[in-house]
Scaffold this motif. Structure first.
Motif: not given
Ligand code: SAM
Length: 280
Positions: A98, A119-121, A124, A141-142, A166-168, A183, A206-207, A218
């Motif tokens: 990443t 999906g900022t987690g 990073c 992020d959700v 929010a949920d995308i 990501n 979830l991630a 997604f």
């Molecule tokens: C693969 S992780 C990436 C985290 C970070 N951006 C990184 O690159 O390390 C995916 C992220 O998407 C978020 N996510 C999952 N479902 C989602 C949704 N429906 N809407 C928004 N975010 C979501 C998760 O909570 C997680 O933080």
């Protein structure tokens, strides 16, 4: 107890779970963190006395390591693109791949732009980008606990980010962006059997995961969002599953994107894709 005895004990206890090389590398990391001892100093060390408090820290780490807890969760931190991030099981541990995605954006985008990280987690991507002049960043992020962590990381690295919970799949906004980066979860459930316990047992599902029969769910949703919320000539940048690079090219094309470019990661796998929105 002397450092050399601590090391011997550490190696013996972890030998059933980890290869020797990995044990030594973890020992080095823990010595740096718990004893403030640099790897060069450690090479010469051995006779130093380790106090009870320090021995306890190593003992606790050994229990967690035997349980296959990732080192980043044990230390509650990791570095990413030259910055320090707090880590917790609320969010995925930032991966070196990443960093390559962030670097691609940093080296390609020189103007002042408005960015959305979906999906900022840990934050990073968004924190690393917001650390650059001219980038104004929103991060979505959700997961409320992941967002809480991302906020702490923004504060720790002294950057301003607008966070959105929010949920995308449902999110509607009238804000326009120049660049959308994501990501998102992209590992199919069927790929779990190739994955290690430290990921499967500790990192948030979830991630990580998507349904086997809808692996691009997604990206589809993000591109629909980009239809209405990305300026024309704006860009999308994605990290992707290497097994779906051709499908991702077609998907971007079907949404009217041009100048579509795949990029390999340092392991030679098609890991990233970008495209330019140009509807006419
Ligand atoms: C693969 S992780 C990436 C985290 C970070 N951006 C990184 O690159 O390390 C995916 C992220 O998407 C978020 N996510 C999952 N479902 C989602 C949704 N429906 N809407 C928004 N975010 C979501 C998760 O909570 C997680 O933080």
């Amino acid at each position: 107890m002397k450092l050399k005895d601590l090391k011997k004990d550490f190696i013996t206890k972890l030998a059933i779970t980890y290869p020797n090389e990995e044990i030594l590398s973890i020992f080095k990391i823990l010595c740096e963190e718990y004893l403030n001892m640099s790897p060069t100093k450690l090479l010469l060390a051995g006779e130093e006395l380790i106090d009870k408090k320090q021995i306890d820290m190593f003992s606790k780490a050994i229990i967690k390591l035997l349980n296959e807890e990732p080192i980043q969760y044990i230390l509650e931190s990791t570095s990413f693109y030259g910055l320090e991030f707090i880590c917790s099981p609320s969010a995925l541990i930032p991966r070196p791949e990443t960093e390559e995605l962030v670097d691609w954006i940093v080296k390609s985008e020189t103007n002042e732009i408005k960015i959305l990280d979906i999906g900022t987690g840990t934050g990073c991507i968004s924190v690393s980008l917001a650390n650059r002049n001219g980038f104004v960043v929103d991060a979505l992020d959700v997961s409320s606990s992941a967002l809480e962590l991302a906020k702490q990381n923004a504060k720790k690295n002294e950057v301003d980010i607008n966070f959105i919970e929010a949920d995308i799949f449902e999110y509607i906004s009238n804000k326009q962006y120049d660049l959308i980066v994501s990501n998102p979860p992209y590992i199919r459930n069927l790929e779990k059997k190739k994955m290690q316990n430290n990921v499967l047992n500790f990192e948030p599902r979830l991630a990580l995961f998507v349904e086997d029969d809808n692996p691009l769910v997604f990206y589809n949703s993000i591109l629909q969002f980009a239809n209405s919320n990305l300026y024309e000539k704006g860009s999308v940048y994605f990290e992707i599953n290497e097994n779906f690079s051709r499908e991702m090219e077609s998907l971007l094309y079907s949404y009217g994107f041009t100048e579509i470019e795949l990029k390999k990661d340092s392991f030679g796998k098609n890991r990233f894709i970008r495209g330019l929105k140009s509807l006419h």
